[in-house]
Motif scaffolding. Sequence first.
Motif, mmCIF file in Angstrom:
data_model
loop_
_atom_site.group_PDB
_atom_site.id
_atom_site.type_symbol
_atom_site.label_atom_id
_atom_site.label_comp_id
_atom_site.label_asym_id
_atom_site.label_seq_id
_atom_site.Cartn_x
_atom_site.Cartn_y
_atom_site.Cartn_z
ATOM 1 N N ALA A 40 -1.044 -13.170 -17.015
ATOM 2 C CA ALA A 40 -0.008 -11.861 -16.784
ATOM 3 C C ALA A 40 1.439 -12.550 -15.430
ATOM 4 O O ALA A 40 0.869 -13.210 -15.009
ATOM 5 C CB ALA A 40 -0.320 -10.476 -16.549
ATOM 6 N N SER A 41 2.164 -12.447 -15.814
ATOM 7 C CA SER A 41 3.244 -12.413 -14.626
ATOM 8 C C SER A 41 4.263 -11.187 -13.961
ATOM 9 O O SER A 41 4.296 -10.222 -15.306
ATOM 10 C CB SER A 41 4.510 -13.454 -15.159
ATOM 11 N N GLY A 42 5.037 -11.052 -13.082
ATOM 12 C CA GLY A 42 5.606 -9.935 -13.223
ATOM 13 C C GLY A 42 4.708 -8.499 -12.548
ATOM 14 O O GLY A 42 5.544 -8.038 -12.835
ATOM 15 N N THR A 43 3.099 -8.665 -12.452
ATOM 16 C CA THR A 43 2.801 -6.754 -12.117
ATOM 17 C C THR A 43 3.258 -6.685 -11.339
ATOM 18 O O THR A 43 3.741 -7.821 -10.258
ATOM 19 C CB THR A 43 1.546 -7.065 -12.473
ATOM 20 N N ARG A 44 3.715 -5.089 -10.850
ATOM 21 C CA ARG A 44 4.336 -4.705 -9.674
ATOM 22 C C ARG A 44 2.634 -4.188 -8.803
ATOM 23 O O ARG A 44 2.765 -2.579 -9.877
ATOM 24 C CB ARG A 44 5.079 -3.437 -10.245
ATOM 25 N N PHE A 45 2.795 -4.474 -8.244
ATOM 26 C CA PHE A 45 0.282 -3.413 -7.866
ATOM 27 C C PHE A 45 1.111 -2.383 -6.575
ATOM 28 O O PHE A 45 0.602 -1.758 -7.353
ATOM 29 C CB PHE A 45 -0.306 -4.806 -7.472
ATOM 30 N N GLN A 46 2.071 -2.207 -6.121
ATOM 31 C CA GLN A 46 2.914 -1.107 -5.813
ATOM 32 C C GLN A 46 2.857 -0.154 -6.629
ATOM 33 O O GLN A 46 2.788 1.513 -6.888
ATOM 34 C CB GLN A 46 3.646 -1.487 -5.043
ATOM 35 N N THR A 47 4.077 -0.317 -7.489
ATOM 36 C CA THR A 47 4.092 0.674 -9.135
ATOM 37 C C THR A 47 2.698 1.365 -9.165
ATOM 38 O O THR A 47 2.850 2.337 -9.757
ATOM 39 C CB THR A 47 4.255 -0.122 -9.899
ATOM 40 N N ALA A 95 -1.943 -16.457 -6.778
ATOM 41 C CA ALA A 95 -1.236 -15.233 -6.502
ATOM 42 C C ALA A 95 -1.828 -13.794 -7.014
ATOM 43 O O ALA A 95 -0.644 -13.415 -5.989
ATOM 44 C CB ALA A 95 0.464 -16.301 -6.501
ATOM 45 N N ARG A 96 -1.606 -13.695 -7.419
ATOM 46 C CA ARG A 96 -2.354 -12.322 -8.432
ATOM 47 C C ARG A 96 -3.138 -11.500 -7.225
ATOM 48 O O ARG A 96 -3.013 -10.132 -7.488
ATOM 49 C CB ARG A 96 -2.436 -12.499 -9.783
ATOM 50 N N ALA A 123 -2.582 -8.446 -5.054
ATOM 51 C CA ALA A 123 -3.018 -6.621 -5.558
ATOM 52 C C ALA A 123 -3.773 -5.877 -4.710
ATOM 53 O O ALA A 123 -3.779 -5.535 -3.798
ATOM 54 C CB ALA A 123 -3.945 -7.520 -7.015
ATOM 55 N N GLN A 124 -4.527 -7.212 -3.276
ATOM 56 C CA GLN A 124 -5.169 -6.824 -2.426
ATOM 57 C C GLN A 124 -4.067 -6.852 -1.539
ATOM 58 O O GLN A 124 -4.845 -4.794 -0.399
ATOM 59 C CB GLN A 124 -5.498 -8.388 -1.720
ATOM 60 N N ALA A 125 -2.677 -7.267 -1.217
ATOM 61 C CA ALA A 125 -1.554 -6.424 -0.468
ATOM 62 C C ALA A 125 -0.696 -4.963 -0.737
ATOM 63 O O ALA A 125 -0.604 -4.402 -0.030
ATOM 64 C CB ALA A 125 -0.475 -7.734 -0.307
ATOM 65 N N SER A 126 -1.585 -4.871 -1.755
ATOM 66 C CA SER A 126 -1.116 -3.280 -2.333
ATOM 67 C C SER A 126 -1.831 -2.022 -1.572
ATOM 68 O O SER A 126 -1.722 -1.253 -1.970
ATOM 69 C CB SER A 126 -0.783 -3.662 -3.818
ATOM 70 N N GLY A 127 -2.953 -2.373 -1.996
ATOM 71 C CA GLY A 127 -3.923 -1.285 -0.898
ATOM 72 C C GLY A 127 -5.042 -0.876 -2.064
ATOM 73 O O GLY A 127 -5.796 0.019 -2.145
#
Length: 243
Positions: A64-71, A97-98, A102-106
Amino acid sequence: MAKARRAGSRRRRKASVGRWIFRLLAMLALFGTVFAAWFWWDMRGWKPDEARYPEQGAVIASGASGTRFQTLKALGGDFVYLELASVGGAPDPGFAARLKAAQASGLKVGVIYPFDPCRRADPQSARFTRMVPRSADLLPPAVALRNPADGCASPVSDAAVESELLTLVNQIEMHAGKSAVLKLSKTFQSRYNAARTFSRDLWLMRDRARPDYAGRPWLLWSVNSQLVSAASPDPIEWVVVQR
């Protein structure tokens, strides 16, 4: 003449009954179509009440690409599981990278490995240990159990499937330092009864209706396999935790 009239009357009654039956069946078919369309539309955005299931999250498919983890977090997600490509599947160079995003989003982050019953455990666990870092911050790993070994190029016995699965689970747990969760489909459970054989937490799947096919309590439930949201250009799988 009287006999002919009675016969004609019976034919007319039968024809009238036939028309009413046809109309009734047509109405039922129309109702079924309308209900199916409503259910499909309603499921696009359906999530369970957070008061009942305070912990909710998502699964992001391999590739999958384009996932907005903060959203995803803003939509009420507390965690996300990233699916790793299986040994026999298409390579997924974007996984690292995914995982980092994801980890950076909290969000709390975990990894799912899809078990292939046609392959030995060692190359499968090698894929997991090579792609997934050792980290106490990661959620317990999940092993997805979907299809039986019916489609294998060479026949694989049920006993062999269970043996390789046990080896894979043990190797993944040794790497992760945590007990694995079994993401168990109804098809796999019906064939191998993995819920009884393996004393691990269960992750079951059924859109909207609570799953009961494992015969014992579950920890995770995939409640909507096709949730449409602003977090991803593609539908995602929504999950809740039972405490």
